[in-house]
Design a protein around this motif. Structure first.
Motif, PDB file in Angstrom:
ATOM      1  N   SER A  58       0.804  -1.224   0.000  1.00  0.00           N
ATOM      2  CA  SER A  58       0.000   0.000   0.000  1.00  0.00           C
ATOM      3  C   SER A  58       0.839   1.277   0.000  1.00  0.00           C
ATOM      4  N   THR A  74      -6.752   1.158  -6.462  1.00  0.00           N
ATOM      5  CA  THR A  74      -7.276   1.118  -5.091  1.00  0.00           C
ATOM      6  C   THR A  74      -6.251   0.523  -4.146  1.00  0.00           C
ATOM      7  N   PRO A 119      -2.779   3.233  -3.377  1.00  0.00           N
ATOM      8  CA  PRO A 119      -3.310   4.607  -3.386  1.00  0.00           C
ATOM      9  C   PRO A 119      -2.243   5.681  -3.505  1.00  0.00           C
ATOM     10  N   ASP A 120      -0.983   5.357  -3.110  1.00  0.00           N
ATOM     11  CA  ASP A 120       0.093   6.355  -3.161  1.00  0.00           C
ATOM     12  C   ASP A 120       0.923   6.266  -4.437  1.00  0.00           C
ATOM     13  N   SER A 180      -8.671   2.319 -12.861  1.00  0.00           N
ATOM     14  CA  SER A 180      -8.338   2.858 -11.543  1.00  0.00           C
ATOM     15  C   SER A 180      -6.988   3.559 -11.524  1.00  0.00           C
TER      16      SER A 180
END
Length: 785
Positions: free
Chosen positions: A111, A133, A136-137, A155
């Motif tokens: 993440s 998703t 996210p970074d 996405s």
């Protein structure tokens, strides 16, 4: 790497660019506190140890440009603890290896990951639909030049580099508009296999960079693009987009770069209102109108490329208003009329091409035109001008007044005759002093060359480039000895245009060597260029290269000769770095590129990858590498070309010249290099000095030993790290000449050839001539056109 057994608290080994090889040990996992693993630009092979996945504190992994094979370990990811858990990883770069197989899905679960670079491998599989998703970074996703397939996930919302894969457009062209947070569509090359640009693309309000060249997009350019008010870069080239250039492009006031092809028939007038535009590339279209005077409105334009169209009419004189213009390409059109003489006002113009048109009349000769060659004007209707343009010689106006005739004809003729008389007098003077035993060197430049040398004459001169005339082979061509029709012996460097980079190398060498003038730099006499043949005609160096003299059993250089040759090379570099109008970085300094004339005076040659530093530049980025062993570390690992890199190469060559070993000698492997070998032997120089140069029986042993020690210290100062610690070439020349003055040439080396140094040290037997204004002018510009 077993150091991890003894340093369990190690946090960050930075071992970039050290030529390390072998396999990466699994014992790395013992460094439990490791935060960073940076092994960029080495020679590691084998598989990547899965145990690295146990280093849960790792934040940065850079294994770029090695030879790792196999697959990416499944342990690289956020997965159950027993398999691995890189939960803190923010940067992962595995670019330019030999990795294959499917990318573990666990990687897309990290993440905190911000950068993922997998470019230039053999990886396959598809991108997870939830990648945006799960990560996210994520700021940068670089997976180009692999074998990925499938659909591009909607996405994704930031930087992408997806070129050279097999990703398809099942929905990407119709739903591209929904990527409303996308700020950069960077290099989306070939990911849209076919389809249209959706009309709803105007919804990409944040889009700043849209580049989708080299695809199969067809249809028309939708009006929705006019709403992309933040768009600064637009590249739609090499697609199938027929139709006109939309007039609303003029409303995109932030647009700085446009690249497009396949469009017709004219450029809308609104486009010329983009006063802050920097690059306009509309080459390879079907534009067939006349170029309007409004082209002069784009005041900030740096590059204008309208080549390979069907433009007609005259070249607008208002182009002279583009005072910042660097490059102008108008070739392969139907332009006619005269070259506007006010284009001489474009003082920053570096590249011009109006070839394959119907332009006629006189080619301007002032301003930037003083630096252009015949390549810029090939195949036009009836051009005339200076001989170097290979066009009709400009007819002189017989009605010119007497004063003009005196200035332009009689005065140059008088100067030329005076020069010839002086040359004859000095030849006679030299013969007289040679007979009397006085050591003399006359360092006269060759006469000014105004003649153009056609291809046919070069064929005759070199016996049709026969093997008997072959005197050298390079990475981009061959060098032949030739005898021109007037008896002048020359070296002809022929570029193999089938090799990548040959054309660019020819252009660079012409650009760099056109105006440089120094006794220790190889001199270009002329060039020969057409569509399928490029050659440089150079001053012939009968004694070949320094490399030949260092490593051939048939030749020998004594201590003083080597010192003088290295002073010559340093003097040439001093001129390039400090005395030329713009500093020049040679980028490939080595013994094979140092040539020796009749008197063993050294000349630096081969400027095929040289760089000009313009204005306030002190370095340039480059993808063209020099020669392994001589390249500065920052050049090989980061592509940074600067004068500091030349100084490093000079330091290595200075060591090589006096120790008689190449930096690529088989004795240098793993951690031992020529530099470290010399550095470790500073207290016992007899271990490293060329055995042919110094023996304890030598009557000048102590003097030579001290001199050699000083030379090696200087060489290490040149090759110091970091680059800021390196000495400059002005100081190198001063220190070497001081060493030369400590050695009496007539005692230590009575056979050394007579030499003349113009700036301090050595003999000055013809100083009265060297100080005359005529000789200073000739020496400053011996081949000016």
């Amino acid at each position: 790497m077993d150091i991890c057994k003894h340093l369990p608290n190690l946090q960050g080994p930075y071992l970039d660019g050290n030529q390390l090889s072998g396999q990466l040990p699994a014992t790395l996992s013992l460094c439990g506190e490791l935060l960073s693993l940076s092994l960029f630009y080495n020679k590691f092979a084998g598989s990547i140890p899965r145990e690295i996945g146990n280093l849960s504190k790792l934040e940065y992994i850079n294994l770029r440009r090695n030879s790792f094979a196999g697959s990416i370990p499944p342990s690289f990811g956020n997965i159950p603890k027993e398999l691995g858990n890189l939960i803190n990883l923010q940067f992962l770069d595995l670019c330019d290896n030999n990795l294959m197989g499917i990318v573990p899905e666990a990687i897309f679960n990290i993440s905190k990951l911000q950068i993922l670079s997998l470019v230039l491998n053999h990886l396959s599989g598809s991108l997870p639909s939830g990648i945006g998703t799960w990560l996210p970074d994520l700021e940068g996703l670089y997976i180009g030049a692999n074998q990925f397939s499938g659909i591009i996930p909607l996405s994704i919302s930031n930087w992408l580099h997806l070129s050279g894969n097999q990703l398809t457009d099942e929905h990407s062209t119709s739903e591209l508009a929904f990527l409303t947070s996308l700020t950069n569509c960077n290099s989306l090359r070939k990911f849209i296999y076919a389809g249209f640009i959706p009309t709803s693309s105007g919804l990409l309000q944040k889009l700043q960079f849209l580049a989708i060249p080299g695809n199969r997009i067809h249809g028309s350019i939708p009006r929705g693009l006019c709403h992309l008010t933040n768009l600064g870069y637009l590249d739609l080239s090499s697609n199938k987009l027929p139709g006109t250039i939309p007039s609303y492009f003029g409303n995109l006031t932030r647009l700085r770069n446009i690249y497009s092809s396949g469009l017709a028939p004219e450029i809308p007038s609104s486009l010329w209102t983009l006063r802050d535009h920097l690059i306009l590339n509309l080459s390879s279209n079907f534009l067939n109108s006349q170029l309007p005077l409004e082209v002069g409105n784009m005041k900030s334009l740096l590059v204008l490329d309208l080549s390979k169209n069907q433009f007609s009419g005259n070249i607008p004189s208002t182009i002279s208003l583009l005072q910042n213009l660097l490059q102008l390409f108008l070739s392969h059109n139907k332009l006619q009329g005269h070259m506007p003489p006010n284009l001489e006002a474009l003082k920053y113009l570096k590249y011009l091409n109006v070839s394959f048109n119907k332009v006629q009349g006189e080619i301007p000769n002032g301003g930037p035109f003083a630096n252009f060659t015949a390549e810029s004007f090939i195949s036009n209707l009836a051009l005339c001008g200076a001989p170097r343009f290979q066009v009709m010689v400009l007819e002189k106006d017989t009605r010119r007044n007497t004063k003009s005739l005196l200035l332009k004809c009689i005065v140059p003729l008088s100067v030329s005759l005076s020069a010839i008389i002086l040359v004859i007098l000095f030849i006679l003077w030299k013969r007289r002093h040679t007979k009397s035993g006085t050591p003399v060197q006359v360092d006269l430049p060759l006469p000014r060359m105004h003649r153009m040398i056609p291809h046919q004459e070069l064929l005759y001169a070199t016996s049709y480039f026969g093997e008997d005339n072959l005197i050298g082979k390079g990475s981009l061509g061959m060098v032949y000895k030739g005898v021109l029709s007037d008896g002048l012996i020359v070296a002809v460097k022929v570029f193999n245009l089938e090799l990548q980079g040959a054309f660019k190398s020819f252009e660079v060498e012409c650009e760099v060597m056109r105006n440089i003038r120094h006794r220790n730099l190889a001199k270009i006499i002329s060039s020969c260029s057409n569509l399928d043949f490029k050659a440089l005609v150079l001053e012939y160096m009968p004694n070949g290269s320094l490399e030949k003299w260092l490593y051939s059993h048939k030749y020998y250089l004594d201590f003083v000769q080597r010192l003088k040759i290295m002073i010559d090379v340093a003097s040439g570099l001093e001129y390039l770095h400090h005395d030329y109008s713009n500093p020049v970085v040679h980028c490939d300094l080595k013994p094979s590129n140092v040539l020796l004339d009749d008197d063993m005076v050294a000349h630096i040659s081969d400027f095929g990858i040289a760089k000009l530093l313009i204005g306030n530049e002190f370095m340039k980025r480059t993808k063209t590498l020099g020669t392994i062993g001589y390249m500065a570390p920052e050049y090989g690992s980061e592509g940074i070309a600067s004068t500091k890199g030349d100084i490093y190469s000079y330091g290595i060559m200075l060591m090589e010249t006096f120790v008689g070993k190449k930096p690529t000698d088989e004795m240098f492997m793993e951690e031992l290099t020529l530099k470290s070998w010399v550095e470790s032997s500073t207290n016992n120089i007899m271990e490293v000095i060329d055995a042919n140069l110094l023996t304890k029986e030598d009557e000048s042993f102590a003097l030579k030993q001290a001199c050699f020690s000083s030379i090696m210290t200087l060489a290490l100062d040149c090759a110091a790290e970091p680059p800021e610690k390196r000495i400059n070439m002005k100081d190198v020349v001063v220190r070497l000449k001081k060493l030369l003055n400590q050695i009496d040439c007539t005692v230590v080396a009575p056979a050394c050839p007579p030499r003349t140094f113009f700036q301090g040290g050595g003999f000055r037997p013809i100083s009265f001539f060297l100080n005359t204004p005529l000789y200073r002018d000739m020496r400053a510009d011996p081949y000016a056109n």
